[in-house]
Design an enzyme around this catalytic site. Sequence first.
Site, PDB file in Angstrom:
ATOM      1  N   HIS A   1       4.952   5.649  11.692  1.00 17.41           N
ATOM      2  CA  HIS A   1       4.462   5.555  10.318  1.00 17.41           C
ATOM      3  C   HIS A   1       3.534   6.760  10.119  1.00 17.41           C
ATOM      4  O   HIS A   1       2.318   6.633  10.028  1.00 17.41           O
ATOM      5  CB  HIS A   1       3.716   4.227  10.140  1.00 17.41           C
ATOM      6  CG  HIS A   1       3.467   3.812   8.721  1.00 17.41           C
ATOM      7  ND1 HIS A   1       3.662   4.657   7.642  1.00 17.41           N
ATOM      8  CD2 HIS A   1       3.038   2.629   8.193  1.00 17.41           C
ATOM      9  CE1 HIS A   1       3.362   3.996   6.526  1.00 17.41           C
ATOM     10  NE2 HIS A   1       2.978   2.770   6.837  1.00 17.41           N
TER      11      HIS A   1
ATOM     12  N   ARG B   1      11.221   3.792   3.376  1.00 19.00           N
ATOM     13  CA  ARG B   1      10.850   2.816   4.424  1.00 19.00           C
ATOM     14  C   ARG B   1      12.087   2.010   4.767  1.00 19.00           C
ATOM     15  O   ARG B   1      12.829   1.575   3.871  1.00 19.00           O
ATOM     16  CB  ARG B   1       9.741   1.877   3.951  1.00 19.00           C
ATOM     17  CG  ARG B   1       9.516   0.742   4.948  1.00 19.00           C
ATOM     18  CD  ARG B   1       8.308  -0.079   4.658  1.00 19.00           C
ATOM     19  NE  ARG B   1       7.090   0.659   4.934  1.00 19.00           N
ATOM     20  CZ  ARG B   1       5.877   0.106   4.914  1.00 19.00           C
ATOM     21  NH1 ARG B   1       5.734  -1.174   4.625  1.00 19.00           N
ATOM     22  NH2 ARG B   1       4.809   0.824   5.184  1.00 19.00           N
TER      23      ARG B   1
ATOM     24  N   ARG C   1       0.803  -1.220   0.000  1.00 21.45           N
ATOM     25  CA  ARG C   1       0.000   0.000   0.000  1.00 21.45           C
ATOM     26  C   ARG C   1       0.843   1.281   0.000  1.00 21.45           C
ATOM     27  O   ARG C   1       0.608   2.185  -0.803  1.00 21.45           O
ATOM     28  CB  ARG C   1      -0.915   0.059   1.243  1.00 21.45           C
ATOM     29  CG  ARG C   1      -2.187  -0.685   1.099  1.00 21.45           C
ATOM     30  CD  ARG C   1      -2.568  -1.294   2.416  1.00 21.45           C
ATOM     31  NE  ARG C   1      -1.595  -2.312   2.757  1.00 21.45           N
ATOM     32  CZ  ARG C   1      -1.667  -3.574   2.317  1.00 21.45           C
ATOM     33  NH1 ARG C   1      -2.673  -3.945   1.599  1.00 21.45           N
ATOM     34  NH2 ARG C   1      -0.729  -4.462   2.604  1.00 21.45           N
ATOM     35  N   THR C   2       1.804   1.362   0.913  1.00 19.89           N
ATOM     36  CA  THR C   2       2.538   2.626   1.063  1.00 19.89           C
ATOM     37  C   THR C   2       3.331   2.916  -0.212  1.00 19.89           C
ATOM     38  O   THR C   2       3.311   4.036  -0.731  1.00 19.89           O
ATOM     39  CB  THR C   2       3.475   2.544   2.284  1.00 19.89           C
ATOM     40  OG1 THR C   2       2.726   2.033   3.387  1.00 19.89           O
ATOM     41  CG2 THR C   2       4.028   3.901   2.644  1.00 19.89           C
TER      42      THR C   2
ATOM     43  N   LYS D   1      26.602  -4.231  -1.563  1.00 14.58           N
ATOM     44  CA  LYS D   1      28.077  -4.156  -1.596  1.00 14.58           C
ATOM     45  C   LYS D   1      28.608  -3.473  -0.343  1.00 14.58           C
ATOM     46  O   LYS D   1      29.804  -3.221  -0.227  1.00 14.58           O
ATOM     47  CB  LYS D   1      28.526  -3.349  -2.821  1.00 14.58           C
ATOM     48  CG  LYS D   1      28.070  -3.905  -4.144  1.00 14.58           C
ATOM     49  CD  LYS D   1      28.478  -2.924  -5.263  1.00 14.58           C
ATOM     50  CE  LYS D   1      27.685  -3.190  -6.525  1.00 14.58           C
ATOM     51  NZ  LYS D   1      27.720  -2.029  -7.434  1.00 14.58           N
TER      52      LYS D   1
HETATM   53  N1   CP Z   1      -0.264  -0.058   5.846  1.00 16.43           N
HETATM   54  C1   CP Z   1       0.930  -0.326   5.317  1.00 16.43           C
HETATM   55  O1   CP Z   1       1.946   0.284   5.665  1.00 16.43           O
HETATM   56  O2   CP Z   1       0.909  -1.310   4.363  1.00 16.43           O
HETATM   57  P1   CP Z   1       2.167  -1.756   3.515  1.00 16.43           P
HETATM   58  O3   CP Z   1       3.150  -2.405   4.468  1.00 16.43           O
HETATM   59  O4   CP Z   1       1.633  -2.714   2.492  1.00 16.43           O
HETATM   60  O5   CP Z   1       2.779  -0.536   2.906  1.00 16.43           O
END
Ligand code: CP
Length: 312
Positions: A139, A111, A61-62, A90
């Site tokens: 998050h 991320r 999603r993100t 590396k």
């Molecule tokens: N909600 C969320 O962060 O989903 P993903 O890990 O799929 O990005």
Amino acid sequence: MNAETAMNFGKNIISVRDMDRKTIEHILLTAKNIEEMPKNKRIELAKGYTVASLFFEPSTRTMLSFDTAAKNLGCSVIGFSGTESTSVKKGETLADTIRMASAYSDLIVMRHPLEGASRRAANVSAVPIINAGDGANQHPTQTLLDLYTILKSKGTLDNLTIALAGDLKYGRTVHSLAHALSFFNNNKLLFIAPKALEMPEDLIAELDGKIETKETTITEALKSADILYMTRIQKERFLDPQEYEQLRGTYVLTKDMLENAKKGLKVMHPLPRVDEISTEVDSTENAIYFTQAKNGVPTRMALIALLLGVMK
Ligand code: CP
């Protein structure tokens, strides 16, 4: 954005702790304005800009919603999903990877599995950093889309009872959301978690005096909650696989359980789910978790537009 809001917004989106009510309301209003904008107008907003999408940890999603958001604004997108084909393999450091990505782009979405990685990236980046999840820490963009969803569904971010259920120890989405809800008035948080996955004590201490909190059971919470926010027990956060096996399946929300819920209760989940919400719940009026995920696009468009400075 007025001067005061701009000051609190900062150059990066690293943690909900860096925000306040005004800032959040401004982002959510921008998301609404963008969502209502014709496609041919919004695609002109950030034409010529490049967004780097660096996902050191898996995401559906993100990553996809940031990709969609950037392209909807007319940006091009570069980056990687997993480090397998990058020079991280590396031995390149996070700092050098960020220096390079910031040389090729106008904004970085990142991320990373390590807590604090986004803050460290921001210290060396020449362009804004958006934290798309750093380990069990924060998050913030998930929280903003959660708040956008709650606002659309309930019409307010005040006077709500929100039950957070599942992995409250490692769940970065619930950490960020609990913080954000404490900026609003007269909200109450209900915590539902097995002993081993309770909300961290330091976070409860931080919330003390800012928002009412109470530990409870899912059955009790359903009687008074306006929102039930379910989360997954996260296999990837456990060092001991046996401990995970003992805890998985602790909570499973079924359609039957919703019969005794407060009228108008909405069920949210950051997704992915494993087995904590039975699929029979999906077709009920309570379920809004797929709409919630969809709201990631306008919310992330707003963040990109504000950080690039193409919207104020
Ligand atoms: N909600 C969320 O962060 O989903 P993903 O890990 O799929 O990005």
